[in-house]
Design an enzyme around this catalytic site. Structure first.
Site, PDB file in Angstrom:
ATOM      1  N   CYS A 268      26.122  34.241   1.009  1.00 58.21           N
ATOM      2  CA  CYS A 268      25.834  35.396   0.152  1.00 58.21           C
ATOM      3  C   CYS A 268      26.305  35.144  -1.284  1.00 58.21           C
ATOM      4  CB  CYS A 268      26.447  36.658   0.756  1.00 58.21           C
ATOM      5  SG  CYS A 268      25.715  38.182   0.093  1.00 58.21           S
ATOM      6  N   HIS A 363      23.909  36.621   5.985  1.00 55.86           N
ATOM      7  CA  HIS A 363      25.224  36.725   6.631  1.00 55.86           C
ATOM      8  C   HIS A 363      25.148  36.212   8.061  1.00 55.86           C
ATOM      9  CE1 HIS A 363      27.376  39.576   3.736  1.00 55.86           C
ATOM     10  NE2 HIS A 363      26.185  39.363   3.199  1.00 55.86           N
ATOM     11  N   GLU A 365      27.510  35.562  10.020  1.00 57.91           N
ATOM     12  CA  GLU A 365      28.585  36.128  10.834  1.00 57.91           C
ATOM     13  C   GLU A 365      28.306  37.560  11.268  1.00 57.91           C
ATOM     14  OE1 GLU A 365      29.031  38.381   7.278  1.00 57.91           O
ATOM     15  OE2 GLU A 365      28.438  36.319   7.631  1.00 57.91           O
TER      16      GLU A 365
END
Length: 388
Positions: A268, A363, A365
């Site tokens: 990001c 993202h 995660e």
């Protein structure tokens, strides 16, 4: 009965609804998220610092909140806009009601507004500043439409800081370093990394720890000397808020990491900073990408991954063919675009071909999901082993 509230946009558009969350007033950049779940993770994501988030899913709050799902220790959104708030939570995991949670964290919100209409307006006019004002925080005459009172509200909105040029990493970063140790079966770390906290989410070090990586999370103000003193196998730059064009200190740090040949992975905001460090520009998107349902093409594998996004800026990098990184007369070699958005063609990943560095705009995660990009943590471990 909820008291009336107004959502006032920078361009003078006004939406009338009801107060939700804490009563009062708030201003920030208004953006929209297309996620249908994971609202607690969204509101506690530091990348939403100084932003008013419009949830396009119509019904919000039905699963309540709990102590496990927060991505940080506080709510970072400047305000929340929803159409239909749940009257009560209905989940075996719920430990409280969303509205009570927002009140506890001093977050002003508005409900009973047409969030799809607001979203269409932002898509047509672009992201802009906005304000939420509960009736008790309105100047006299605002609720009846007095132009003088409305002008006061517009003045408050237009006096609020813009996102362009904002350097916000220091606002959300940890004050001091801390270590996240490997989890489960690992008696010794498979690698040790330094994670620069530009707005890191709880799940990011957890993803590394699950794979046996020891993570030292450091403040955004960390120096190259501090990083090198930790002798890491790799360096990671997290997500975070603000304009990448304002993050000069982090660019200098990253160039030092690249010059030292330390493997690098960024997500990001970290992706945007890698682009800048390589000598490419960044630009503000008209309304950004936010939500848990964004399709991205991995150009190396041909695989389409559904990913979570939260970004209002992007890297200006040639998409079609590998290109020489401009900075320093090409000192970092060739660079390729590894991922692209299938919605609008925006660059969603960078792969350096001659130095050990890569990044993605989304993202991997993500909580509450999707999880299509989690393999990138394994890719970084592989890269560190190859270099080490």
């Amino acid at each position: 009965m909820r008291e009336p509230a107004l959502l006032v946009l920078e361009d003078g558009t006004i939406f009338r609804g009801r107060a939700w969350g804490r009563r009062g007033r708030t201003t920030g950049e208004i953006v929209f998220s297309t996620a249908m779940t994971g609202y607690q993770e969204t509101f506690t994501d530091p990348s939403y610092h100084r932003q008013i988030v419009v949830m396009t899913a119509p019904h919000i709050g039905n699963t309540g909140v709990n102590s496990d799902d927060s991505e940080s220790d506080r709510v970072w959104t400047a305000g929340v806009v929803v159409r239909d708030p749940a009257r009560r939570a209905s989940s075996w995991r719920a430990e409280g009601e969303l509205e009570d949670y927002l009140v506890e964290h001093d977050v002003v919100g508005i409900c009973d507004v047409d969030t799809r209409a607001i979203t269409r307006h932002i898509r047509e006019r672009g992201a802009m500043r906005a304000g939420i004002f509960s009736a008790s925080a309105l100047p006299v005459g605002a609720e009846t439409g007095s132009q003088q009172a409305i002008d006061i509200l517009l003045g408050l909105v237009n006096d609020s800081p813009a996102m362009t040029g904002a350097d916000l990493a220091s606002d959300v970063s940890t004050a001091s370093p801390y270590v996240v140790t490997p989890r489960g079966e690992f008696s010794e770390p498979v690698a040790r990394i330094v994670a620069v906290d530009l707005g890191i989410k709880n799940r990011t070090p957890w993803q590394f720890a699950e794979r046996g990586v020891e993570v030292t999370v450091v403040p955004a103000s960390v120096t190259l000397a501090d990083v090198r003193a930790l002798t890491p196998d790799g360096v990671f730059f997290s997500n975070g808020p603000g304009d990448p064009a304002a993050a000069d200190a982090q660019i200098d740090l990253l160039r030092g990491v690249l010059d030292a040949g330390i493997p690098f992975f960024g997500i990001c905001f970290g992706n945007q900073l890698l682009g800048r460090a390589l000598g490419f520009g960044t630009y503000k998107l008209d309304y950004g990408h936010r939500g848990a349902n964004q399709p991205v093409l991995d150009r190396e594998t041909g695989r389409v991954e559904i990913t979570a996004h939260n970004h209002g800026f992007a890297v200006d990098l040639p998409v079609d063919e590998p290109t020489q990184a401009p900075y320093g007369g090409g000192r970092y070699g060739r660079v390729a675009v590894s991922h692209v958005s299938l919605n609008d063609g925006v660059v969603e990943g960078i792969r350096c071909l001659d130095i050990p560095a890569f990044s993605v705009q989304f993202h991997p995660e993500a909580a509450a999901g999707p999880h299509d990009g989690e393999h990138l943590f394994d890719r970084f471990i592989t890269l560190m082993k190859e270099v080490g």
